[in-house]
Design a protein around this motif. Structure first.
Motif, PDB file in Angstrom:
ATOM      1  N   ALA A  99     -54.531 -10.939 -11.904  1.00  0.00           N
ATOM      2  CA  ALA A  99     -55.198  -9.808 -11.248  1.00  0.00           C
ATOM      3  C   ALA A  99     -54.218  -8.767 -10.725  1.00  0.00           C
ATOM      4  O   ALA A  99     -54.644  -7.684 -10.323  1.00  0.00           O
ATOM      5  N   VAL A 100     -52.928  -9.054 -10.715  1.00  0.00           N
ATOM      6  CA  VAL A 100     -51.929  -8.147 -10.144  1.00  0.00           C
ATOM      7  C   VAL A 100     -50.919  -7.789 -11.219  1.00  0.00           C
ATOM      8  O   VAL A 100     -50.406  -8.667 -11.936  1.00  0.00           O
ATOM      9  N   PHE A 101     -50.638  -6.512 -11.326  1.00  0.00           N
ATOM     10  CA  PHE A 101     -49.586  -6.026 -12.225  1.00  0.00           C
ATOM     11  C   PHE A 101     -48.350  -5.702 -11.399  1.00  0.00           C
ATOM     12  O   PHE A 101     -48.436  -5.065 -10.349  1.00  0.00           O
ATOM     13  N   HIS A 102     -47.201  -6.144 -11.886  1.00  0.00           N
ATOM     14  CA  HIS A 102     -45.942  -5.955 -11.160  1.00  0.00           C
ATOM     15  C   HIS A 102     -45.150  -4.841 -11.829  1.00  0.00           C
ATOM     16  O   HIS A 102     -44.574  -5.027 -12.900  1.00  0.00           O
ATOM     17  N   LEU A 103     -45.106  -3.675 -11.185  1.00  0.00           N
ATOM     18  CA  LEU A 103     -44.270  -2.567 -11.628  1.00  0.00           C
ATOM     19  C   LEU A 103     -42.968  -2.633 -10.853  1.00  0.00           C
ATOM     20  O   LEU A 103     -42.971  -2.528  -9.621  1.00  0.00           O
ATOM     21  N   MET A 104     -41.860  -2.812 -11.538  1.00  0.00           N
ATOM     22  CA  MET A 104     -40.597  -3.057 -10.851  1.00  0.00           C
ATOM     23  C   MET A 104     -39.474  -2.250 -11.479  1.00  0.00           C
ATOM     24  O   MET A 104     -39.470  -1.956 -12.672  1.00  0.00           O
ATOM     25  N   ASP A 105     -38.525  -1.879 -10.620  1.00  0.00           N
ATOM     26  CA  ASP A 105     -37.278  -1.264 -11.043  1.00  0.00           C
ATOM     27  C   ASP A 105     -36.269  -2.395 -11.219  1.00  0.00           C
ATOM     28  O   ASP A 105     -35.912  -3.057 -10.234  1.00  0.00           O
ATOM     29  N   PRO A 106     -35.789  -2.690 -12.406  1.00  0.00           N
ATOM     30  CA  PRO A 106     -35.040  -3.934 -12.656  1.00  0.00           C
ATOM     31  C   PRO A 106     -33.735  -4.015 -11.876  1.00  0.00           C
ATOM     32  O   PRO A 106     -33.100  -3.003 -11.553  1.00  0.00           O
ATOM     33  N   ASP A 107     -33.350  -5.264 -11.585  1.00  0.00           N
ATOM     34  CA  ASP A 107     -32.110  -5.571 -10.883  1.00  0.00           C
ATOM     35  C   ASP A 107     -31.199  -6.339 -11.835  1.00  0.00           C
ATOM     36  O   ASP A 107     -31.667  -7.025 -12.749  1.00  0.00           O
ATOM     37  N   VAL A 108     -29.883  -6.264 -11.602  1.00  0.00           N
ATOM     38  CA  VAL A 108     -28.925  -6.911 -12.499  1.00  0.00           C
ATOM     39  C   VAL A 108     -28.661  -8.364 -12.117  1.00  0.00           C
ATOM     40  O   VAL A 108     -28.074  -9.114 -12.905  1.00  0.00           O
ATOM     41  N   ASN A 109     -29.064  -8.794 -10.922  1.00  0.00           N
ATOM     42  CA  ASN A 109     -28.760 -10.144 -10.453  1.00  0.00           C
ATOM     43  C   ASN A 109     -29.923 -11.114 -10.596  1.00  0.00           C
ATOM     44  O   ASN A 109     -29.706 -12.323 -10.603  1.00  0.00           O
ATOM     45  N   GLN A 110     -31.144 -10.610 -10.663  1.00  0.00           N
ATOM     46  CA  GLN A 110     -32.312 -11.478 -10.769  1.00  0.00           C
ATOM     47  C   GLN A 110     -33.445 -10.696 -11.420  1.00  0.00           C
ATOM     48  O   GLN A 110     -33.386  -9.474 -11.534  1.00  0.00           O
ATOM     49  N   GLU A 111     -34.451 -11.436 -11.879  1.00  0.00           N
ATOM     50  CA  GLU A 111     -35.548 -10.815 -12.606  1.00  0.00           C
ATOM     51  C   GLU A 111     -36.899 -11.075 -11.956  1.00  0.00           C
ATOM     52  O   GLU A 111     -37.938 -10.864 -12.566  1.00  0.00           O
ATOM     53  N   VAL A 112     -36.902 -11.520 -10.703  1.00  0.00           N
ATOM     54  CA  VAL A 112     -38.152 -11.821 -10.013  1.00  0.00           C
ATOM     55  C   VAL A 112     -38.696 -10.568  -9.344  1.00  0.00           C
ATOM     56  O   VAL A 112     -39.893 -10.262  -9.431  1.00  0.00           O
ATOM     57  N   TYR A 113     -37.830  -9.832  -8.640  1.00  0.00           N
ATOM     58  CA  TYR A 113     -38.225  -8.629  -7.923  1.00  0.00           C
ATOM     59  C   TYR A 113     -37.377  -7.450  -8.392  1.00  0.00           C
ATOM     60  O   TYR A 113     -36.255  -7.623  -8.884  1.00  0.00           O
ATOM     61  N   GLY A 114     -37.922  -6.268  -8.204  1.00  0.00           N
ATOM     62  CA  GLY A 114     -37.155  -5.066  -8.439  1.00  0.00           C
ATOM     63  C   GLY A 114     -36.439  -4.615  -7.184  1.00  0.00           C
ATOM     64  O   GLY A 114     -36.720  -5.083  -6.075  1.00  0.00           O
ATOM     65  N   LEU A 115     -35.497  -3.711  -7.341  1.00  0.00           N
ATOM     66  CA  LEU A 115     -34.749  -3.163  -6.210  1.00  0.00           C
ATOM     67  C   LEU A 115     -34.670  -1.649  -6.363  1.00  0.00           C
ATOM     68  O   LEU A 115     -34.563  -1.125  -7.483  1.00  0.00           O
ATOM     69  N   PRO A 116     -34.707  -0.906  -5.264  1.00  0.00           N
ATOM     70  CA  PRO A 116     -34.617   0.560  -5.352  1.00  0.00           C
ATOM     71  C   PRO A 116     -33.229   0.999  -5.789  1.00  0.00           C
ATOM     72  O   PRO A 116     -32.242   0.279  -5.630  1.00  0.00           O
TER      73      PRO A 116
END
Length: 354
Positions: free
Chosen positions: A166-183
């Motif tokens: 039910a939730v779409f995750h729009l994320m700015d990718p990070d180089v250290n992990q792929e779970v969350y994005g980072l600004p």
């Protein structure tokens, strides 16, 4: 017996000056030393990169503090203003529809700019038909052990698990992990905090009144002690409504430096307030890639920043179009067009497009 004892005493007396003479000291030599190689301040945090995102059993914790990013949002006027500017430009080109309103899209865009993550939630009817898309606050949304599961955690022992898918995750990718994005502005946070510290220091400095004090230094011999008392009373009465008055002092035979005013502190000459504000502003604008003339910043040089219209066009091509492309990925997840943008144009005073 007496002669032998006198001989021993005589020998001891003649030998004592030689034995008490100081030993020769070594000549001083040049010693070279160094303070070591430069060490980054955040070097001790390298171990945290190995942990990536901590799994607490149900969901993954973010790699950095979302609370810290939320507080830092208002740390500097150039930081928050640049984010609001990009959100406003992006929202002005969005075309609302029955599934995604303009208000919901603006909240998603603001979350994406601050946290590097945005979570639109799909609301469906009992028959499975799409009703609308709602916004889940990125500050409190967590990704579950299974990466397609999401939780809303606003506080201690307060959690809500979203329906799977039910939730779409729009994320700015990070180089250290792929779970969350980072600004993308993380490298400029130090400048934002330094800008805030400089402003708070200047505000406290003026609030406690340390900038207003001075010492009246008088070396000329006064003809009458009443002249000194009159000078003292005149300075006392210069507060409040009578401030900024002129004070007259007549000293016959006085010297040029007989009366001096020594400021207690010279803030204008000793601190680096304006330099800090300028350097940190440039760092933040470089991190956000927003031209200064679009931010309403007054130039400090005679040449200025250049024309506004070309800067706006370059900003739209290099920054706005990539942002729009990221939000268009929501259409692939939905299987239909729920995000659509108009072309960014500059209008003139008559309402026509340029």
């Amino acid at each position: 017996m007496k002669k032998q004892r006198f001989k021993q005493i005589r020998q001891h007396a003649t030998a004592s000056p030689a034995s008490s003479a100081p030993a020769p000291q070594a000549a001083p030599s040049v010693e070279a030393f160094s303070f070591g190689d430069p060490t980054p301040v955040l070097d001790h945090a390298d171990i945290m990169e190995s942990l990536e995102c901590w799994l607490n059993g149900k969901w993954y914790e973010p790699p950095i503090s979302w609370q810290g990013l939320a507080k830092s949002f208002n740390a500097s006027v150039h930081h928050s203003s640049a984010i609001h500017f990009k959100v406003n430009i992006l929202s002005s080109t969005f075309v609302p529809n029955k599934y995604l309103s303009l208000a919901t899209f603006k909240r998603l865009a603001l979350d994406f700019q601050i946290f590097g993550n945005a979570y639109p939630e799909k609301r469906s009817s009992r028959t499975g038909r799409l009703v609308e898309l709602k916004h889940s606050l990125a500050k409190y949304t967590r990704r579950g052990r299974e990466l397609d599961n999401y939780f809303f955690v606003p506080g201690w022992q307060q959690e809500h698990e979203f329906a799977k898918g039910a939730v779409f995750h729009l994320m700015d990718p990070d180089v250290n992990q792929e779970v969350y994005g980072l600004p993308q502005y993380l490298s400029a946070l130090q400048s934002a905090w330094l800008n805030e510290s400089a402003t708070l220091f200047r505000r406290k400095y003026y609030k406690n009144g340390s900038h207003a004090g001075f010492i009246l230094y008088m070396t000329d011999a006064a003809q009458n002690i009443k002249d000194v008392d009159n000078m003292r009373n005149a300075l006392k009465d210069s507060k409040g409504p009578g401030n900024f008055r002129n004070v007259f002092m007549y000293a016959p035979g006085g010297k040029k430096d007989g009366i001096q005013i020594l400021p207690v502190s010279e803030v204008a000459a000793k601190d680096e307030f304006f330099n800090i504000k300028g350097v940190t502003r440039d760092d933040l604008l470089a991190a956000h890639r927003v031209p200064p003339q679009l931010m309403g910043i007054m130039p400090s040089n005679a040449g200025g920043f250049g024309a506004v219209e070309p800067a706006a066009r370059v900003f739209a091509r290099n920054e706005l179009v990539p942002l729009q492309s990221q939000f268009l990925m929501l259409n692939e997840w939905m299987g239909e067009e729920v995000v659509k943008f108009e072309e960014y144009t500059l209008g003139n005073m008559e309402g026509k497009t340029a």
